[in-house]
Design a protein around this motif. Structure first.
Motif, PDB file in Angstrom:
ATOM      1  N   SER A   1       0.832  -1.211   0.000  1.00 51.97           N
ATOM      2  CA  SER A   1       0.000   0.000   0.000  1.00 51.97           C
ATOM      3  C   SER A   1       0.863   1.257   0.000  1.00 51.97           C
ATOM      4  O   SER A   1       0.385   2.332  -0.335  1.00 51.97           O
ATOM      5  N   VAL A   2       2.146   1.127   0.366  1.00 52.09           N
ATOM      6  CA  VAL A   2       3.034   2.290   0.261  1.00 52.09           C
ATOM      7  C   VAL A   2       3.681   2.298  -1.118  1.00 52.09           C
ATOM      8  O   VAL A   2       3.850   1.260  -1.742  1.00 52.09           O
ATOM      9  N   ARG A   3       4.029   3.495  -1.581  1.00 52.64           N
ATOM     10  CA  ARG A   3       4.891   3.608  -2.751  1.00 52.64           C
ATOM     11  C   ARG A   3       6.285   3.971  -2.260  1.00 52.64           C
ATOM     12  O   ARG A   3       6.444   4.506  -1.160  1.00 52.64           O
ATOM     13  N   MET A   4       7.286   3.627  -3.040  1.00 50.69           N
ATOM     14  CA  MET A   4       8.671   3.766  -2.581  1.00 50.69           C
ATOM     15  C   MET A   4       9.570   4.308  -3.652  1.00 50.69           C
ATOM     16  O   MET A   4       9.306   4.160  -4.839  1.00 50.69           O
ATOM     17  N   THR A   5      10.686   4.876  -3.201  1.00 48.13           N
ATOM     18  CA  THR A   5      11.869   5.046  -4.026  1.00 48.13           C
ATOM     19  C   THR A   5      13.059   5.039  -3.070  1.00 48.13           C
ATOM     20  O   THR A   5      12.889   4.735  -1.875  1.00 48.13           O
ATOM     21  N   ASN A   6      14.236   5.326  -3.586  1.00 51.16           N
ATOM     22  CA  ASN A   6      15.438   5.268  -2.746  1.00 51.16           C
ATOM     23  C   ASN A   6      16.406   6.349  -3.179  1.00 51.16           C
ATOM     24  O   ASN A   6      16.334   6.859  -4.297  1.00 51.16           O
ATOM     25  N   CYS A   7      17.353   6.635  -2.289  1.00 54.05           N
ATOM     26  CA  CYS A   7      18.538   7.381  -2.689  1.00 54.05           C
ATOM     27  C   CYS A   7      19.730   6.717  -2.010  1.00 54.05           C
ATOM     28  O   CYS A   7      19.565   5.949  -1.056  1.00 54.05           O
ATOM     29  N   GLY A   8      20.924   6.998  -2.565  1.00 53.98           N
ATOM     30  CA  GLY A   8      22.129   6.345  -2.053  1.00 53.98           C
ATOM     31  C   GLY A   8      22.642   5.311  -3.029  1.00 53.98           C
ATOM     32  O   GLY A   8      21.989   5.008  -4.026  1.00 53.98           O
ATOM     33  N   PRO A   9      23.822   4.741  -2.739  1.00 51.99           N
ATOM     34  CA  PRO A   9      24.409   3.751  -3.661  1.00 51.99           C
ATOM     35  C   PRO A   9      23.513   2.536  -3.892  1.00 51.99           C
ATOM     36  O   PRO A   9      23.529   1.942  -4.956  1.00 51.99           O
ATOM     37  N   LEU A  10      22.749   2.166  -2.882  1.00 55.62           N
ATOM     38  CA  LEU A  10      21.867   1.000  -3.001  1.00 55.62           C
ATOM     39  C   LEU A  10      20.448   1.384  -2.628  1.00 55.62           C
ATOM     40  O   LEU A  10      20.227   2.283  -1.820  1.00 55.62           O
ATOM     41  N   GLY A  11      19.486   0.666  -3.201  1.00 55.84           N
ATOM     42  CA  GLY A  11      18.085   0.902  -2.849  1.00 55.84           C
ATOM     43  C   GLY A  11      17.385  -0.421  -2.598  1.00 55.84           C
ATOM     44  O   GLY A  11      17.722  -1.442  -3.205  1.00 55.84           O
TER      45      GLY A  11
END
Ligand SMILES: O=C(O)CCC(=O)C(=O)O
Ligand SMILES: [Mn+2]
Length: 206
Positions: free
Chosen positions: A48-58
């Motif tokens: 139910s959540v949407r996601m993204t990432n930052c940094g060398p890995l996600g």
């Protein structure tokens, strides 16, 4: 501040100006690395959540590959944007760990989203804490024990609060029961046009 062994809660770690500055950084992260809807391993059921990432890995999850860290956004196939400086500063101030975070998971909760009780255990390095920072609407956060059936307690997390799970608490179960109706004026952002909450978790992967 240490509410239980290994669990540190720093209320209003970011004041309103710092929350707004961080929100601008996260808007820029999302512009480069759009939010996506992860799916559960095997069942393929959407989160139910949407996601993204930052940094060398996600951190990503999908039906075929399961939970994992990877250097590229699953849709754009581009590297994740760098971790914004205010988050690196928060890690230096609060994580008490000599190495920088390798991944910052950005969770976006719309007002109906939640996150079931889980452990963060896809990281080889369990010596580093998990540091989480909240922006936007309050949520009802649930903290359990180190086994799924252990008793749990719930408390609110508000915009600007920082929570770390480290030491003996690193593998405690936790989740988000629900997003709480907003009573205070919300942080102005197109991301929060319908309300909602962002949680940022900084991790060492290993
Ligand atoms: O949204 C939160 O406060 C918790 C997020 C979380 O536990 C996670 O992303 O693993
Ligand atoms: Mn978690």
């Amino acid at each position: 501040m240490e509410i239980e062994p290994g669990v540190h809660l720093c209320r209003s770690y970011l004041d309103e100006a710092a929350q707004i500055a961080l929100l601008r950084e996260i808007e820029a992260v999302i512009a480069r690395a759009p939010l996506f809807t992860p799916t559960m391993p095997r069942s393929g059921k959407p989160f139910s959540v949407r996601m993204t990432n930052c940094g060398p890995l996600g951190w990503v999850s999908d039906k075929a590959g399961g939970y994992r860290y990877q250097p590229l956004h699953p849709q754009t196939r581009e590297p994740w944007p760098p971790i914004p400086p205010p988050l690196l500063e928060a890690w230096s101030a609060l994580a008490a760990y000599p190495l920088p975070p390798q991944a910052c998971l950005v969770n976006f909760y719309d007002p109906a989203a939640r996150m079931g009780l889980h452990q963060d255990r896809d990281e080889a390095d369990l010596c580093a804490p998990i540091l989480s920072i909240s922006l936007g609407a309050d949520c009802r956060f649930r903290l359990g024990g180190s086994r799924r059936g252990d008793p749990s307690r719930a408390f609110a997390l508000a915009s600007g609060d920082a929570l770390t799970l480290g030491g003996g608490a690193r593998l405690r179960f936790h989740g988000v029961d629900r997003i709480l109706p907003e009573i205070a004026p919300r942080l102005a952002s197109p991301l929060f046009a319908d309300g909602g909450r962002i949680n940022l978790t900084l991790r060492r992967v290993g």
